[in-house]
Design a protein around this motif. Structure first.
Motif, short mmCIF file in Angstrom:
data_model
loop_
_atom_site.label_atom_id
_atom_site.label_comp_id
_atom_site.label_asym_id
_atom_site.label_seq_id
_atom_site.Cartn_x
_atom_site.Cartn_y
_atom_site.Cartn_z
N LEU A 194 -5.58 8.80 4.14
CA LEU A 194 -5.32 7.43 3.70
C LEU A 194 -4.71 6.60 4.83
O LEU A 194 -5.05 5.42 5.00
CB LEU A 194 -4.40 7.44 2.49
CG LEU A 194 -5.02 7.97 1.19
CD1 LEU A 194 -3.97 8.07 0.10
CD2 LEU A 194 -6.18 7.09 0.74
N ARG B 244 -8.86 4.61 -1.86
CA ARG B 244 -7.64 4.64 -2.67
C ARG B 244 -7.97 4.41 -4.15
O ARG B 244 -7.40 5.06 -5.03
CB ARG B 244 -6.67 3.59 -2.17
CG ARG B 244 -5.29 3.67 -2.79
CD ARG B 244 -5.03 2.44 -3.63
NE ARG B 244 -4.98 1.25 -2.82
CZ ARG B 244 -5.32 0.05 -3.30
NH1 ARG B 244 -5.76 -0.08 -4.54
NH2 ARG B 244 -5.23 -1.03 -2.54
N ARG B 245 -8.88 3.52 -4.43
CA ARG B 245 -9.26 3.26 -5.82
C ARG B 245 -9.94 4.48 -6.45
O ARG B 245 -9.70 4.82 -7.61
CB ARG B 245 -10.19 2.05 -5.89
CG ARG B 245 -9.50 0.72 -5.61
CD ARG B 245 -10.50 -0.40 -5.54
NE ARG B 245 -9.85 -1.69 -5.30
CZ ARG B 245 -10.48 -2.82 -5.01
NH1 ARG B 245 -11.82 -2.81 -4.92
NH2 ARG B 245 -9.81 -3.94 -4.82
N VAL C 246 0.45 4.12 -2.84
CA VAL C 246 0.14 5.52 -2.54
C VAL C 246 1.25 6.45 -3.01
O VAL C 246 0.97 7.51 -3.61
CB VAL C 246 -0.11 5.69 -1.02
CG1 VAL C 246 -0.25 7.17 -0.67
CG2 VAL C 246 -1.35 4.92 -0.60
N THR D 145 -4.51 14.67 2.52
CA THR D 145 -4.89 13.46 1.79
C THR D 145 -4.10 12.25 2.30
O THR D 145 -4.65 11.15 2.46
CB THR D 145 -4.66 13.64 0.29
OG1 THR D 145 -5.33 14.84 -0.15
CG2 THR D 145 -5.20 12.46 -0.50
N LEU E 199 -9.58 7.69 -5.53
CA LEU E 199 -8.57 8.73 -5.73
C LEU E 199 -7.69 8.42 -6.94
O LEU E 199 -7.36 9.32 -7.72
CB LEU E 199 -7.71 8.87 -4.48
CG LEU E 199 -8.35 9.58 -3.29
CD1 LEU E 199 -7.45 9.49 -2.06
CD2 LEU E 199 -8.64 11.05 -3.63
N ALA E 200 -7.32 7.15 -7.10
CA ALA E 200 -6.49 6.77 -8.24
C ALA E 200 -7.24 7.00 -9.56
O ALA E 200 -6.67 7.49 -10.54
CB ALA E 200 -6.05 5.32 -8.12
N LEU F 189 0.92 6.82 -6.58
CA LEU F 189 -0.18 7.71 -6.95
C LEU F 189 0.27 9.17 -6.96
O LEU F 189 -0.02 9.92 -7.90
CB LEU F 189 -1.33 7.51 -5.96
CG LEU F 189 -2.52 8.48 -6.07
CD1 LEU F 189 -3.24 8.27 -7.39
CD2 LEU F 189 -3.49 8.26 -4.90
N TYR G 122 -6.48 3.34 6.43
CA TYR G 122 -5.77 2.05 6.39
C TYR G 122 -5.76 1.40 7.77
O TYR G 122 -5.96 0.18 7.90
CB TYR G 122 -4.35 2.26 5.90
CG TYR G 122 -3.51 1.01 5.92
CD1 TYR G 122 -3.57 0.08 4.88
CD2 TYR G 122 -2.65 0.74 6.98
CE1 TYR G 122 -2.81 -1.08 4.91
CE2 TYR G 122 -1.89 -0.41 7.03
CZ TYR G 122 -1.97 -1.31 5.99
OH TYR G 122 -1.22 -2.47 6.03
N GLU H 199 0.82 -1.21 0.00
CA GLU H 199 0.00 0.00 0.00
C GLU H 199 0.85 1.26 0.00
O GLU H 199 0.50 2.26 -0.64
CB GLU H 199 -0.93 -0.02 1.21
CG GLU H 199 -1.99 -1.10 1.15
CD GLU H 199 -2.80 -1.06 -0.13
OE1 GLU H 199 -3.24 0.04 -0.53
OE2 GLU H 199 -2.97 -2.11 -0.76
N TYR I 192 -10.68 1.98 3.17
CA TYR I 192 -9.40 2.47 2.66
C TYR I 192 -9.19 2.02 1.21
O TYR I 192 -8.82 2.82 0.34
CB TYR I 192 -8.25 1.98 3.52
CG TYR I 192 -6.91 2.03 2.82
CD1 TYR I 192 -6.23 3.23 2.67
CD2 TYR I 192 -6.36 0.88 2.25
CE1 TYR I 192 -5.03 3.28 1.99
CE2 TYR I 192 -5.16 0.93 1.57
CZ TYR I 192 -4.50 2.13 1.44
OH TYR I 192 -3.31 2.18 0.74
N TRP J 148 -9.65 16.08 -4.43
CA TRP J 148 -9.13 15.26 -3.33
C TRP J 148 -9.75 15.67 -2.00
O TRP J 148 -10.06 14.82 -1.17
CB TRP J 148 -7.61 15.37 -3.26
CG TRP J 148 -6.89 14.62 -4.34
CD1 TRP J 148 -7.44 14.05 -5.45
CD2 TRP J 148 -5.49 14.36 -4.41
NE1 TRP J 148 -6.46 13.44 -6.21
CE2 TRP J 148 -5.26 13.63 -5.59
CE3 TRP J 148 -4.41 14.70 -3.60
CZ2 TRP J 148 -3.98 13.21 -5.97
CZ3 TRP J 148 -3.14 14.28 -3.98
CH2 TRP J 148 -2.93 13.54 -5.15
#
Length: 326
Positions: A100, A115-116, A27, A96, A118-119, A30, A104, A23, A111, A179
């Motif tokens: 995360l 994360r998905r 991140v 941000t 935001l990506a 990203l 997590y 992870e 989480y 974000w």
């Protein structure tokens, strides 16, 4: 199985936490994609300024409030405008990242979902600068806005032609706002506090800052919201129960388990008492049988102790016997 060697069981309803190293790499990747991708779309100065004029006129057609209205409120106070510049420069990435990290550690399933999302938003946002480069309103003379970062400081940007760390012609969409909005939505979705709606203050303040400092148009935030909405519609959100079980619920279940154990112990005691009563009844029956046997034996002994009656004799014989006895 021995309790000491039995493997730990996961909390019912709890989600497995993804591997930490993986992870961290995702991140960090990203954020690097965000920075490097925007740098690849540098240049296009003439086209970016032309598009800025088009966006400015479109906002007037849509009767959106002028960005100058927000900036004029900031410029009334030197401290306020500096605070807005500091917020723009320092809150975006740390907030941000903190979001995360918290998700997590406390809400693993949420989480992964956040994360998905935001990506997906970040990847989509990297495409627009290639197809629609846009200069921010602080570079548009038509807007009459002040570059507050350059005038009052601090500024995160250098001269556009020599700034190799960022792409200043990628104003649309505003990932600052996208974000921030996702941080608020994620925390609202993953928590149950009645005050969780106050997280919406983060994107609201961010919106006023990016517009008041002349780094973004209103439309930049609108486009970011549309992208985020699309990502949220395509990526399903986990149920709250998929993450953690509330502490009160755990306590209730523990109390119920203890009560069940006590009830089981009471039932076992009742069973033992019933068995004891049965044994006592069996003993009583045995005693009765013994008493009956003793009575029969006593009767037999008494019968043996009494003289047996003589057999009946003929009267004549009795008289004869009596006569011989003289």
């Amino acid at each position: 199985m021995d309790a000491r060697t039995e493997p730990a069981r996961a909390e019912p309803g709890a989600a497995a936490r993804p591997p930490l190293v993986r992870e961290l790499l995702l991140v960090v990747g990203l954020f690097l994609v965000y920075k490097l991708g925007r740098q690849l779309a540098t240049g296009h100065v003439t086209e970016a300024l032309h598009n800025a004029g088009r966006v400015w006129h479109l906002e007037r057609v849509l009767h959106l409030p002028g960005e100058g209205l927000v900036q004029s409120l900031l410029l009334d106070s030197h401290d306020l405008v500096r605070l807005a510049n500091i917020y723009y420069a320092t809150v975006h990435f740390p907030a941000t990242a903190a979001f995360l990290v918290w998700m997590y550690l406390r809400r693993p399933a949420h989480y992964v979902w956040a994360r998905r999302v935001l990506a997906a938003v970040t990847a989509a946002a990297l495409v627009l600068p290639f197809t629609f480069p846009l200069a921010p309103p602080r570079m548009l003379a038509l807007s009459g806005l002040v570059d507050t970062g350059r005038v009052y400081g601090p500024s995160v940007y250098g001269p556009p032609r020599t700034d190799h760390l960022s792409n200043q012609f990628a104003a649309m969409p505003s990932l600052h706002f996208g974000w921030a909005l996702m941080v608020a939505i994620g925390l609202i979705a993953a928590t149950r506090s009645r005050l969780r709606w106050l997280w919406l203050l983060h994107p609201l303040v961010t919106l006023l800052v990016i517009v008041g400092t002349a780094n973004h148009y209103w439309i930049d935030a609108i486009v970011a919201t549309a992208m985020l909405g699309t990502a949220l519609a395509l990526i399903p959100r986990p149920r709250h129960e998929a993450d953690t079980v509330d502490t009160a619920d755990r306590a209730d279940r523990a109390g119920a388990g203890a009560g069940s154990t006590d009830a089981g112990a009471a039932s076992a005691g009742t069973g033992v008492g019933s068995a004891g009563a049965g044994a006592a009844s069996a003993g009583t029956g045995a005693g009765s049988a013994g008493a009956g046997s003793a009575g029969a034996a006593a009767g037999s002994a008494a019968s043996r102790g009494r003289p047996r009656p003589l057999p009946a004799q003929d009267p004549a014989s009795a008289t004869a016997l009596a006569g011989t006895g003289r």
